[in-house]
Motif scaffolding. Structure first.
Motif, PDB file in Angstrom:
ATOM      1  N   PRO A 150       5.880   9.877  -0.995  1.00 49.11           N
ATOM      2  CA  PRO A 150       5.180   8.585  -1.046  1.00 49.11           C
ATOM      3  C   PRO A 150       6.127   7.393  -1.181  1.00 49.11           C
ATOM      4  O   PRO A 150       7.110   7.445  -1.922  1.00 49.11           O
ATOM      5  CB  PRO A 150       4.282   8.720  -2.285  1.00 49.11           C
ATOM      6  CG  PRO A 150       4.960   9.740  -3.143  1.00 49.11           C
ATOM      7  CD  PRO A 150       5.640  10.693  -2.201  1.00 49.11           C
ATOM      8  N   ARG A 177       0.846  -1.184   0.000  1.00 54.54           N
ATOM      9  CA  ARG A 177       0.000   0.000   0.000  1.00 54.54           C
ATOM     10  C   ARG A 177       0.885   1.239   0.000  1.00 54.54           C
ATOM     11  O   ARG A 177       2.002   1.235   0.525  1.00 54.54           O
ATOM     12  CB  ARG A 177      -0.917   0.020   1.209  1.00 54.54           C
ATOM     13  CG  ARG A 177      -0.200   0.089   2.544  1.00 54.54           C
ATOM     14  CD  ARG A 177      -1.162   0.201   3.700  1.00 54.54           C
ATOM     15  NE  ARG A 177      -1.980   1.382   3.595  1.00 54.54           N
ATOM     16  CZ  ARG A 177      -3.059   1.623   4.327  1.00 54.54           C
ATOM     17  NH1 ARG A 177      -3.461   0.731   5.212  1.00 54.54           N
ATOM     18  NH2 ARG A 177      -3.737   2.725   4.184  1.00 54.54           N
ATOM     19  N   SER A 178       0.359   2.304  -0.595  1.00 57.95           N
ATOM     20  CA  SER A 178       1.091   3.566  -0.656  1.00 57.95           C
ATOM     21  C   SER A 178       0.862   4.355   0.626  1.00 57.95           C
ATOM     22  O   SER A 178      -0.260   4.446   1.124  1.00 57.95           O
ATOM     23  CB  SER A 178       0.618   4.380  -1.864  1.00 57.95           C
ATOM     24  OG  SER A 178       1.322   5.603  -1.940  1.00 57.95           O
ATOM     25  N   VAL A 179       1.949   4.912   1.168  1.00 57.28           N
ATOM     26  CA  VAL A 179       1.895   5.732   2.371  1.00 57.28           C
ATOM     27  C   VAL A 179       2.744   6.976   2.141  1.00 57.28           C
ATOM     28  O   VAL A 179       3.848   6.891   1.588  1.00 57.28           O
ATOM     29  CB  VAL A 179       2.426   4.952   3.596  1.00 57.28           C
ATOM     30  CG1 VAL A 179       2.607   5.876   4.796  1.00 57.28           C
ATOM     31  CG2 VAL A 179       1.481   3.820   3.962  1.00 57.28           C
ATOM     32  N   ASN A 180       2.236   8.122   2.556  1.00 59.80           N
ATOM     33  CA  ASN A 180       3.026   9.357   2.518  1.00 59.80           C
ATOM     34  C   ASN A 180       3.814   9.495   3.811  1.00 59.80           C
ATOM     35  O   ASN A 180       3.232   9.514   4.892  1.00 59.80           O
ATOM     36  CB  ASN A 180       2.128  10.587   2.364  1.00 59.80           C
ATOM     37  CG  ASN A 180       1.535  10.697   0.979  1.00 59.80           C
ATOM     38  OD1 ASN A 180       2.154  10.307  -0.001  1.00 59.80           O
ATOM     39  ND2 ASN A 180       0.336  11.221   0.887  1.00 59.80           N
ATOM     40  N   ARG A 205      -1.466   9.359   9.337  1.00 61.51           N
ATOM     41  CA  ARG A 205      -2.875   9.669   9.068  1.00 61.51           C
ATOM     42  C   ARG A 205      -3.533   8.697   8.100  1.00 61.51           C
ATOM     43  O   ARG A 205      -4.712   8.367   8.243  1.00 61.51           O
ATOM     44  CB  ARG A 205      -3.002  11.100   8.542  1.00 61.51           C
ATOM     45  CG  ARG A 205      -2.862  12.133   9.642  1.00 61.51           C
ATOM     46  CD  ARG A 205      -3.052  13.550   9.135  1.00 61.51           C
ATOM     47  NE  ARG A 205      -3.114  14.491  10.254  1.00 61.51           N
ATOM     48  CZ  ARG A 205      -3.303  15.787  10.114  1.00 61.51           C
ATOM     49  NH1 ARG A 205      -3.455  16.312   8.912  1.00 61.51           N
ATOM     50  NH2 ARG A 205      -3.347  16.565  11.175  1.00 61.51           N
ATOM     51  N   ASP A 206      -2.804   8.244   7.091  1.00 66.65           N
ATOM     52  CA  ASP A 206      -3.401   7.351   6.098  1.00 66.65           C
ATOM     53  C   ASP A 206      -3.641   5.948   6.643  1.00 66.65           C
ATOM     54  O   ASP A 206      -4.299   5.133   6.000  1.00 66.65           O
ATOM     55  CB  ASP A 206      -2.500   7.247   4.864  1.00 66.65           C
ATOM     56  CG  ASP A 206      -2.470   8.531   4.060  1.00 66.65           C
ATOM     57  OD1 ASP A 206      -3.368   9.361   4.267  1.00 66.65           O
ATOM     58  OD2 ASP A 206      -1.547   8.703   3.246  1.00 66.65           O
ATOM     59  N   SER A 218      -8.410   4.872  10.569  1.00 68.85           N
ATOM     60  CA  SER A 218      -9.744   5.235  10.075  1.00 68.85           C
ATOM     61  C   SER A 218     -10.306   6.452  10.810  1.00 68.85           C
ATOM     62  O   SER A 218     -11.253   7.064  10.343  1.00 68.85           O
ATOM     63  CB  SER A 218     -10.700   4.048  10.228  1.00 68.85           C
ATOM     64  OG  SER A 218     -10.732   3.604  11.580  1.00 68.85           O
ATOM     65  N   ARG A 245      -0.774  13.565  -4.815  1.00 68.44           N
ATOM     66  CA  ARG A 245      -1.641  12.992  -5.838  1.00 68.44           C
ATOM     67  C   ARG A 245      -1.971  14.034  -6.888  1.00 68.44           C
ATOM     68  O   ARG A 245      -2.110  15.214  -6.594  1.00 68.44           O
ATOM     69  CB  ARG A 245      -2.924  12.455  -5.187  1.00 68.44           C
ATOM     70  CG  ARG A 245      -3.782  11.623  -6.123  1.00 68.44           C
ATOM     71  CD  ARG A 245      -4.917  10.954  -5.397  1.00 68.44           C
ATOM     72  NE  ARG A 245      -5.885  11.906  -4.865  1.00 68.44           N
ATOM     73  CZ  ARG A 245      -7.130  11.592  -4.499  1.00 68.44           C
ATOM     74  NH1 ARG A 245      -7.533  10.333  -4.583  1.00 68.44           N
ATOM     75  NH2 ARG A 245      -7.944  12.507  -4.034  1.00 68.44           N
ATOM     76  N   ASP A 249      -9.848  16.895  -0.247  1.00 68.55           N
ATOM     77  CA  ASP A 249     -10.510  15.930  -1.128  1.00 68.55           C
ATOM     78  C   ASP A 249     -12.020  15.866  -0.913  1.00 68.55           C
ATOM     79  O   ASP A 249     -12.719  15.108  -1.599  1.00 68.55           O
ATOM     80  CB  ASP A 249      -9.883  14.538  -0.990  1.00 68.55           C
ATOM     81  CG  ASP A 249      -9.963  13.985   0.419  1.00 68.55           C
ATOM     82  OD1 ASP A 249     -10.689  14.554   1.253  1.00 68.55           O
ATOM     83  OD2 ASP A 249      -9.295  12.967   0.696  1.00 68.55           O
ATOM     84  N   GLN A 286      -0.496   8.929  -8.424  1.00 69.46           N
ATOM     85  CA  GLN A 286       0.407   9.390  -7.378  1.00 69.46           C
ATOM     86  C   GLN A 286       1.620  10.079  -8.016  1.00 69.46           C
ATOM     87  O   GLN A 286       1.978   9.794  -9.166  1.00 69.46           O
ATOM     88  CB  GLN A 286       0.882   8.215  -6.523  1.00 69.46           C
ATOM     89  CG  GLN A 286      -0.189   7.612  -5.626  1.00 69.46           C
ATOM     90  CD  GLN A 286      -0.574   8.546  -4.503  1.00 69.46           C
ATOM     91  OE1 GLN A 286      -1.645   9.147  -4.541  1.00 69.46           O
ATOM     92  NE2 GLN A 286       0.280   8.674  -3.500  1.00 69.46           N
ATOM     93  N   THR A 328       2.439  11.328   8.859  1.00 69.90           N
ATOM     94  CA  THR A 328       2.753  10.050   8.217  1.00 69.90           C
ATOM     95  C   THR A 328       1.725   8.982   8.566  1.00 69.90           C
ATOM     96  O   THR A 328       1.373   8.142   7.722  1.00 69.90           O
ATOM     97  CB  THR A 328       4.161   9.589   8.632  1.00 69.90           C
ATOM     98  OG1 THR A 328       5.128  10.547   8.180  1.00 69.90           O
ATOM     99  CG2 THR A 328       4.498   8.221   8.052  1.00 69.90           C
TER     100      THR A 328
END
Length: 614
Positions: free
Chosen positions: A209, A191-194, A297-298, A301, A534, A578, A552, A295
């Motif tokens: 990312p 999974r992508s994480v910033n 936050r993603d 939930s 993004r 968003d 991304q 970092t």
């Protein structure tokens, strides 16, 4: 089995009934359900985690070479600790040599082993299997994703016979370093994480990312939260490193043995660090905690409540999620962004509408709203006090207040190019500087106006070659720029790193290390930033139709990134928030919006150049 199916098509070697039986046996093994063992509590899956799991199986006794190769390729797609099951297909020497964490090669589909190419050894005891596929990306050892134009992948697996319990068994003794995965297996496992670092010399964060494992990392045995903390502490990716800083003292790492970090019932997290972190002062520690908060936050939930940093068991500092906002990548004005557009009379207008409201539009105050100059494209400053406008003939650039009346100041710059090759739409960065490209074939150049005023400052773009900039959008953090570059009949999307040197009073600004973001697209028509890492892109692949999709900044995508179809899109705009709808200019439908979970809706039938601030 893995989400990708192995291909056994013509030209890939003849498959025997033995292999088909082996494949059936392997499928049965992968699908088996344990019928013994203790009942254990299971943690809830992190948001976005795939529920598909692959469980590797060991090679069966006296397995044929094809079974060994295919079994190993399947085992590479599992979450098995340290890939222990995959290593059962290797010789002892190969297992010691193989480093799964060295990087990942991503193919369009699972690697296709084409029957043995050759026999070797005095008794025919060695076989070589070529691996085929279309290579679309690489992920390096520091988790950075790099897309490539699809190219033929050519790897190789070599098998030998070795003694095992008095019998000769086939095992792999030479193989590609790292992992080789099909795209769907990669997306299922990663999974992508910033992760976040500070823009050099500034007080705001920049997203960087990377990809981590969806579940427990087979190599480190760390859960996703701990993985994210570790990759942050490891430092920025090589591409971003020259323009960001990390306040963590050199050598800072997680306390030895840390493999799991858990939020408490207030969604707060304690992060144990080694003694290197104890050198940080309070102000420095708050910035370190802000990096961690953004970092993580993603991965949750619900909003992160707070982060507490510990060193040798002692608390260094505590920072709440609200307090971290002072370091946000996009320092907003405190109000929701609304889109702007140019109406049918060339005036700058504001659009006020959410997904369930009627559209209210009004002209801005000042020369741009009164029609004193007829506009073709615009950019509104991030503080929404000024706007930059290019005339409808793309010849001249003006800047004006949009909060008060006054005379229109002289043009900042004019282009001498032919009618269709003059000034691009402008863009504002997070420093309050204004950027624009002059597309004059005889004198193409990228220009920057410090604070949106004064003399244009040419910006060099390393690696541009014979390409010509057709459009641009600068990120809110001011350290990245998205460029539409035309060359050889194609318009591609490139991301450049904005480097600043010299004194604050007289900086030298340049763009370095362009990297292709959407190499699979034959042409890109429009682009907008849609958050810290993004982009929303309008373009099409070779032989395909126009698409609107999210990409991304590292070039990675997902199946969910393709948005509902819209014809003849000439411009696209997204807010950093968003929750705000996408806005686009379509020759077929006018100015349209895309609310979350809905379809495109017409807002204004005649207009152009929709933009959010920036």
């Amino acid at each position: 089995m893995g989400a990708d199916r192995r291909r056994y098509g013509p030209g890939r070697g003849v498959r025997t009934p033995t292999l088909l039986a082996a494949a059936a046996a392997l499928l049965a093994g992968c699908a088996s359900v344990p019928d013994s063992g203790d009942v254990e509590p299971v943690k809830a899956s992190p948001p976005g985690e795939s529920q598909v799991r692959v469980y590797a199986v060991p090679p069966r006794e006296k397995a044929e070479p094809d079974e060994i190769v295919n079994g190993f390729l399947e085992a590479m797609t599992s979450d098995d600790p340290d890939f222990a099951m995959a290593r059962k297909y290797l010789t002892k020497k190969a297992s010691e040599y193989w480093r799964p964490g060295a990087g990942t090669t991503v193919l369009r589909a699972a690697p296709d082993p084409a029957g043995p190419k050759e026999l070797s050894g005095a008794d025919g005891s060695a076989l070589t299997y070529p691996l085929y596929g279309d290579r679309i990306a690489d992920v390096d050892s520091v988790h950075a994703y790099q897309p490539t134009e699809p190219t033929e992948y050519a790897g190789e697996i070599r098998l030998v016979r070795q003694n095992a319990g008095g019998a000769k068994e086939w095992r792999i003794d030479s193989l590609p370093q790292g992992l080789v995965l099909g795209e769907s297996d990669f997306q299922r496992n990663y999974r992508s994480v910033n992760k976040y670092y500070f823009a050099s010399g500034e007080n705001w964060l920049v997203a960087d990312p990377v990809y981590i494992r969806q579940r427990i990392d087979p190599t480190t045995r760390m859960d996703p939260v701990t993985q994210a903390v570790k990759v942050l502490l490891d430092g920025p990716t090589n591409w971003l490193k020259p323009v960001v800083d990390s306040p963590f003292p050199a050598g800072t790492a997680l306390q030895k043995g840390t493999q799991s970090l858990e939020f408490d019932d207030r969604n707060a997290l304690k992060v144990p660090l080694n003694d290197k972190a104890s050198k940080a002062g309070r102000t420095q520690c708050r910035k370190m905690a802000a990096q961690l908060l953004f970092t993580l936050r993603d991965l949750t939930s619900t909003p992160v409540g707070q982060v507490e940093l510990l060193a040798d068991g002692s608390s260094l500092c505590v920072l709440s999620g609200d307090q971290a906002e002072e370091f946000a990548p996009d320092r907003t004005t405190g109000r929701s962004d609304n889109p702007y557009f140019v109406d049918d009379r060339g005036r700058l207008s504001l659009l006020r509408a959410s997904a369930d409201e009627d559209v209210d539009r009004s002209h801005v105050i000042g020369p741009f709203g009164s029609g004193g100059v007829k506009l073709g494209s615009v950019a509104v400053a991030r503080d929404e006090k000024r706007a930059a406008g290019v005339t409808d003939d793309a010849k001249s650039l003006y800047v004006s207040s949009i909060l008060s009346d006054g005379e229109l100041a002289p043009a900042l710059v004019s282009s001498g190019g032919p009618a269709r090759s003059r000034l691009s739409p402008p863009s504002w960065d997070g420093h309050g500087d204004l950027w624009i490209a002059d597309r004059d074939p005889g004198k193409p150049r990228l220009l920057r106006f410090a604070e949106g005023i004064g003399t244009p400052q040419p910006v060099t773009v390393a690696g541009l070659g014979d390409g010509r900039i057709q459009g641009l959008r600068v990120s809110a953090d001011g350290v990245r720029i998205a460029l539409l570059v035309s060359e050889g009949g194609r318009t591609t999307l490139q991301i450049g790193r904005v480097e600043r040197s010299g004194s604050p009073a007289d900086p030298t600004v340049s763009v370095a290390q362009l990297q292709s973001v959407a190499p699979q697209m034959e042409t890109v028509t429009a682009v907008s930033w849609a958050g810290p890492s993004r982009l929303v892109v309008v373009g099409k692949e070779a032989g395909g139709v126009q698409q609107v999709r999210y990409i991304q900044t590292d070039g990675s995508t997902s199946a969910a990134s393709v948005l509902p179809g819209l014809n003849q899109v000439t411009a696209i705009a997204a807010a950093n928030d968003d929750r705000q709808p996408l806005v686009a200019d379509s020759d077929d439908a006018g100015i349209v919006r895309l609310p979350s979970g809905g379809n495109w809706q017409t807002m204004v039938e005649v207009g152009s150049s929709p933009v959010y601030p920036g």
